[in-house]
Design an enzyme around this catalytic site. Structure first.
Site, PDB file in Angstrom:
ATOM      1  N   SER A   6       0.838  -1.201   0.000  1.00 47.08           N
ATOM      2  CA  SER A   6       0.000   0.000   0.000  1.00 47.08           C
ATOM      3  C   SER A   6       0.873   1.252   0.000  1.00 47.08           C
ATOM      4  O   SER A   6       1.672   1.471   0.921  1.00 47.08           O
ATOM      5  CB  SER A   6      -0.905   0.005   1.230  1.00 47.08           C
ATOM      6  OG  SER A   6      -1.445   1.288   1.396  1.00 47.08           O
ATOM      7  N   HIS A  31      -0.944  -1.103  -4.544  1.00 47.68           N
ATOM      8  CA  HIS A  31      -2.248  -0.754  -3.957  1.00 47.68           C
ATOM      9  C   HIS A  31      -2.301   0.742  -3.649  1.00 47.68           C
ATOM     10  O   HIS A  31      -1.438   1.272  -2.939  1.00 47.68           O
ATOM     11  CB  HIS A  31      -2.435  -1.571  -2.678  1.00 47.68           C
ATOM     12  CG  HIS A  31      -3.781  -1.423  -2.036  1.00 47.68           C
ATOM     13  ND1 HIS A  31      -4.897  -2.117  -2.450  1.00 47.68           N
ATOM     14  CD2 HIS A  31      -4.187  -0.672  -0.988  1.00 47.68           C
ATOM     15  CE1 HIS A  31      -5.930  -1.804  -1.689  1.00 47.68           C
ATOM     16  NE2 HIS A  31      -5.532  -0.914  -0.792  1.00 47.68           N
ATOM     17  N   ASP A  33      -4.614   3.810  -2.115  1.00 51.17           N
ATOM     18  CA  ASP A  33      -5.763   4.128  -1.263  1.00 51.17           C
ATOM     19  C   ASP A  33      -6.242   5.544  -1.523  1.00 51.17           C
ATOM     20  O   ASP A  33      -5.535   6.509  -1.218  1.00 51.17           O
ATOM     21  CB  ASP A  33      -5.359   3.975   0.211  1.00 51.17           C
ATOM     22  CG  ASP A  33      -5.151   2.524   0.587  1.00 51.17           C
ATOM     23  OD1 ASP A  33      -6.084   1.722   0.401  1.00 51.17           O
ATOM     24  OD2 ASP A  33      -4.046   2.183   1.054  1.00 51.17           O
ATOM     25  N   MET A  35      -8.893   8.293  -0.498  1.00 51.63           N
ATOM     26  CA  MET A  35      -9.823   8.645   0.586  1.00 51.63           C
ATOM     27  C   MET A  35     -10.277  10.079   0.405  1.00 51.63           C
ATOM     28  O   MET A  35      -9.467  10.952   0.076  1.00 51.63           O
ATOM     29  CB  MET A  35      -9.128   8.505   1.937  1.00 51.63           C
ATOM     30  CG  MET A  35      -8.469   7.158   2.144  1.00 51.63           C
ATOM     31  SD  MET A  35      -7.762   7.041   3.793  1.00 51.63           S
ATOM     32  CE  MET A  35      -6.853   5.497   3.656  1.00 51.63           C
ATOM     33  N   HIS A  64      -8.121   1.353  -4.546  1.00 52.53           N
ATOM     34  CA  HIS A  64      -9.117   1.116  -3.492  1.00 52.53           C
ATOM     35  C   HIS A  64      -9.795   2.442  -3.175  1.00 52.53           C
ATOM     36  O   HIS A  64      -9.180   3.318  -2.564  1.00 52.53           O
ATOM     37  CB  HIS A  64      -8.377   0.529  -2.280  1.00 52.53           C
ATOM     38  CG  HIS A  64      -9.214   0.350  -1.055  1.00 52.53           C
ATOM     39  ND1 HIS A  64      -8.662   0.055   0.177  1.00 52.53           N
ATOM     40  CD2 HIS A  64     -10.556   0.424  -0.847  1.00 52.53           C
ATOM     41  CE1 HIS A  64      -9.617  -0.053   1.076  1.00 52.53           C
ATOM     42  NE2 HIS A  64     -10.783   0.184   0.498  1.00 52.53           N
ATOM     43  N   MET A  66     -12.187   4.802  -1.165  1.00 55.40           N
ATOM     44  CA  MET A  66     -12.883   4.985   0.118  1.00 55.40           C
ATOM     45  C   MET A  66     -13.511   6.362   0.054  1.00 55.40           C
ATOM     46  O   MET A  66     -13.015   7.330   0.636  1.00 55.40           O
ATOM     47  CB  MET A  66     -11.885   4.862   1.285  1.00 55.40           C
ATOM     48  CG  MET A  66     -11.469   3.424   1.558  1.00 55.40           C
ATOM     49  SD  MET A  66      -9.901   3.296   2.462  1.00 55.40           S
ATOM     50  CE  MET A  66      -8.759   3.346   1.093  1.00 55.40           C
ATOM     51  N   MET A 135     -11.804  -5.939   4.368  1.00 60.67           N
ATOM     52  CA  MET A 135     -11.017  -5.074   5.254  1.00 60.67           C
ATOM     53  C   MET A 135     -10.750  -5.816   6.565  1.00 60.67           C
ATOM     54  O   MET A 135     -11.673  -6.329   7.205  1.00 60.67           O
ATOM     55  CB  MET A 135     -11.770  -3.775   5.564  1.00 60.67           C
ATOM     56  CG  MET A 135     -11.936  -2.821   4.397  1.00 60.67           C
ATOM     57  SD  MET A 135     -10.420  -2.404   3.514  1.00 60.67           S
ATOM     58  CE  MET A 135      -9.450  -1.619   4.800  1.00 60.67           C
ATOM     59  N   GLY A 140      -9.183   3.838   6.544  1.00 58.10           N
ATOM     60  CA  GLY A 140      -8.838   5.227   6.832  1.00 58.10           C
ATOM     61  C   GLY A 140      -7.365   5.442   7.113  1.00 58.10           C
ATOM     62  O   GLY A 140      -6.830   6.491   6.774  1.00 58.10           O
ATOM     63  N   PHE A 141      -6.714   4.477   7.717  1.00 62.42           N
ATOM     64  CA  PHE A 141      -5.325   4.694   8.149  1.00 62.42           C
ATOM     65  C   PHE A 141      -4.495   3.422   8.015  1.00 62.42           C
ATOM     66  O   PHE A 141      -5.027   2.318   8.204  1.00 62.42           O
ATOM     67  CB  PHE A 141      -5.289   5.170   9.610  1.00 62.42           C
ATOM     68  CG  PHE A 141      -6.111   6.405   9.829  1.00 62.42           C
ATOM     69  CD1 PHE A 141      -5.571   7.670   9.565  1.00 62.42           C
ATOM     70  CD2 PHE A 141      -7.430   6.324  10.241  1.00 62.42           C
ATOM     71  CE1 PHE A 141      -6.342   8.818   9.720  1.00 62.42           C
ATOM     72  CE2 PHE A 141      -8.217   7.468  10.397  1.00 62.42           C
ATOM     73  CZ  PHE A 141      -7.657   8.719  10.140  1.00 62.42           C
ATOM     74  N   GLY A 142      -3.200   3.612   7.757  1.00 58.21           N
ATOM     75  CA  GLY A 142      -2.273   2.493   7.795  1.00 58.21           C
ATOM     76  C   GLY A 142      -1.846   2.239   9.232  1.00 58.21           C
ATOM     77  O   GLY A 142      -2.143   3.039  10.134  1.00 58.21           O
ATOM     78  N   GLY A 143      -1.165   1.128   9.443  1.00 52.07           N
ATOM     79  CA  GLY A 143      -0.544   0.854  10.731  1.00 52.07           C
ATOM     80  C   GLY A 143      -1.485   0.447  11.857  1.00 52.07           C
ATOM     81  O   GLY A 143      -1.105   0.500  13.020  1.00 52.07           O
ATOM     82  N   ASP A 173      -7.003  -6.604   3.366  1.00 53.60           N
ATOM     83  CA  ASP A 173      -6.298  -5.315   3.495  1.00 53.60           C
ATOM     84  C   ASP A 173      -6.350  -4.824   4.936  1.00 53.60           C
ATOM     85  O   ASP A 173      -7.424  -4.567   5.472  1.00 53.60           O
ATOM     86  CB  ASP A 173      -6.995  -4.308   2.560  1.00 53.60           C
ATOM     87  CG  ASP A 173      -6.359  -2.924   2.559  1.00 53.60           C
ATOM     88  OD1 ASP A 173      -5.324  -2.731   3.212  1.00 53.60           O
ATOM     89  OD2 ASP A 173      -6.921  -2.037   1.878  1.00 53.60           O
ATOM     90  N   GLY A 174      -5.145  -4.671   5.545  1.00 49.79           N
ATOM     91  CA  GLY A 174      -5.044  -4.047   6.857  1.00 49.79           C
ATOM     92  C   GLY A 174      -4.372  -4.926   7.891  1.00 49.79           C
ATOM     93  O   GLY A 174      -4.846  -6.030   8.175  1.00 49.79           O
ATOM     94  N   GLY A 175      -3.257  -4.451   8.420  1.00 50.79           N
ATOM     95  CA  GLY A 175      -2.585  -5.173   9.504  1.00 50.79           C
ATOM     96  C   GLY A 175      -1.980  -6.502   9.092  1.00 50.79           C
ATOM     97  O   GLY A 175      -1.715  -7.356   9.939  1.00 50.79           O
ATOM     98  N   GLY A 195       0.921  -2.459   3.996  1.00 49.24           N
ATOM     99  CA  GLY A 195       1.506  -1.120   3.983  1.00 49.24           C
ATOM    100  C   GLY A 195       2.675  -1.026   4.929  1.00 49.24           C
ATOM    101  O   GLY A 195       3.843  -1.129   4.533  1.00 49.24           O
ATOM    102  N   SER A 196       2.380  -0.858   6.222  1.00 51.62           N
ATOM    103  CA  SER A 196       3.450  -0.619   7.191  1.00 51.62           C
ATOM    104  C   SER A 196       4.422  -1.806   7.269  1.00 51.62           C
ATOM    105  O   SER A 196       5.625  -1.593   7.424  1.00 51.62           O
ATOM    106  CB  SER A 196       2.855  -0.301   8.559  1.00 51.62           C
ATOM    107  OG  SER A 196       1.840  -1.202   8.877  1.00 51.62           O
TER     108      SER A 196
HETATM  109  C1  DX5 Z   1      -6.573   1.391   5.157  1.00 51.12           C
HETATM  110  C2  DX5 Z   1      -6.003   1.085   3.802  1.00 51.12           C
HETATM  111  C3  DX5 Z   1      -4.905   0.096   3.782  1.00 51.12           C
HETATM  112  C4  DX5 Z   1      -3.706   0.460   4.628  1.00 51.12           C
HETATM  113  C5  DX5 Z   1      -2.934  -0.779   4.920  1.00 51.12           C
HETATM  114  O1  DX5 Z   1      -7.724   2.155   4.981  1.00 51.12           O
HETATM  115  O2  DX5 Z   1      -7.018   0.589   2.954  1.00 51.12           O
HETATM  116  O3  DX5 Z   1      -4.516  -0.207   2.448  1.00 51.12           O
HETATM  117  O4  DX5 Z   1      -2.888   1.407   4.009  1.00 51.12           O
HETATM  118  O5  DX5 Z   1      -1.866  -0.446   5.757  1.00 51.12           O
HETATM  119  P1  DX5 Z   1      -1.303  -1.479   6.861  1.00 51.12           P
HETATM  120  O6  DX5 Z   1      -0.803  -2.671   6.124  1.00 51.12           O
HETATM  121  O7  DX5 Z   1      -0.258  -0.676   7.543  1.00 51.12           O
HETATM  122  O8  DX5 Z   1      -2.469  -1.826   7.761  1.00 51.12           O
HETATM  123 ZN    ZN Z   2      -6.533  -0.188   0.945  1.00 51.48          ZN
END
Ligand code: DX5
Ligand code: ZN
Length: 213
Positions: A6, A31, A33, A35, A64, A66, A135, A140-143, A173-175, A195-196
């Site tokens: 991401s 990927h 994002d 938003m 993606h 949002m 999801m 909304g946020f990474g990490g 997607d996520g974590g 992502g992270s």
């Molecule tokens: C969250 C995004 C994800 C996010 C994933 O809304 O859709 O793509 O960036 O980041 P990590 O892998 O850090 O959860």
């Molecule tokens: Zn995403």
């Protein structure tokens, strides 16, 4: 397992360097994002920056959305010819119509489900989809930390897609990290967004390979 890092976790002051580094490190998709500050409490990038990403990415884009007004954003990003555009089922009154529109633009349509949305909600759309994105965090946020209930949900969706449309891929997607990748694979997941985990790793190639199991 395919891996889509991401871009949200990239260094935006060095975007070209970071896009090239994940592509050279062997990722499968990039990927992106998008938003809008309405559907989710964060605001990211529009077509100007995404076209700069498309120009230096050597792997296909996975966009993606949002956002509140999906159709508007599909028209905005379609000229960049991404591989996938995914939109949230929670924010679309006419998902079947939008799937057809995305396909008519030569792009693979995908639907995203928030953590609370059951896979049954898209049973009658599955035949027309190329991918479903689950999801595993609140968008909304990474990490953020991984929501474990996505594992039985992916397993349920896997059974549904095997029955209705085996060609439809499942993305999570996520974590995502090396801690949960085996559980995701065993549940039938085909693509993970990370992502992270990828961007904070000292060696992006190693990070990506640890997920390509
Ligand atoms: C969250 C995004 C994800 C996010 C994933 O809304 O859709 O793509 O960036 O980041 P990590 O892998 O850090 O959860
Ligand atoms: Zn995403």
């Amino acid at each position: 397992m395919l891996v889509a890092p991401s871009v949200l976790s990239a260094d935006f002051g060095n975007l070209q360097r970071d896009i090239e580094s994940i592509c050279n490190a062997g990722c499968d998709l990039v990927h992106v994002d998008v938003m809008d500050g309405h559907f989710v409490p964060n605001l990211t990038i529009g077509p100007v920056v995404v076209s700069a990403i498309a120009a230096c990415a050597t792997k296909p884009l996975d966009i993606h959305l949002m956002v509140e007004n999906n159709t508007f954003f599909v028209d905005l990003f379609a000229p960049l010819k991404p591989e996938y555009i995914s939109f949230h089922i929670e924010e679309e009154k006419h998902p079947h119509r939008l799937i057809q529109k995305i396909r008519s633009l030569g792009i693979k349509p995908a639907i995203v489900l928030n953590p609370h949305t059951p896979p049954e909600s898209i049973e009658y759309l599955l035949a027309d989809l190329d991918m479903v994105l689950l999801m595993s965090v609140n968008p909304g946020f990474g990490g953020q930390s991984f929501i474990e209930s996505v594992i039985p949900k992916a397993a349920k969706l896997n059974a549904m897609r095997n029955r209705i449309n085996p060609n439809c891929l499942i993305e999570v997607d996520g974590g995502v990290s090396d801690k949960n990748i085996h559980l995701l694979r065993d549940a039938g997941v085909d693509i993970v967004v990370a992502g992270s985990y990828v961007f904070n790793h000292a060696n992006k190639k190693e990070a990506i390979q640890s997920l390509q199991i």
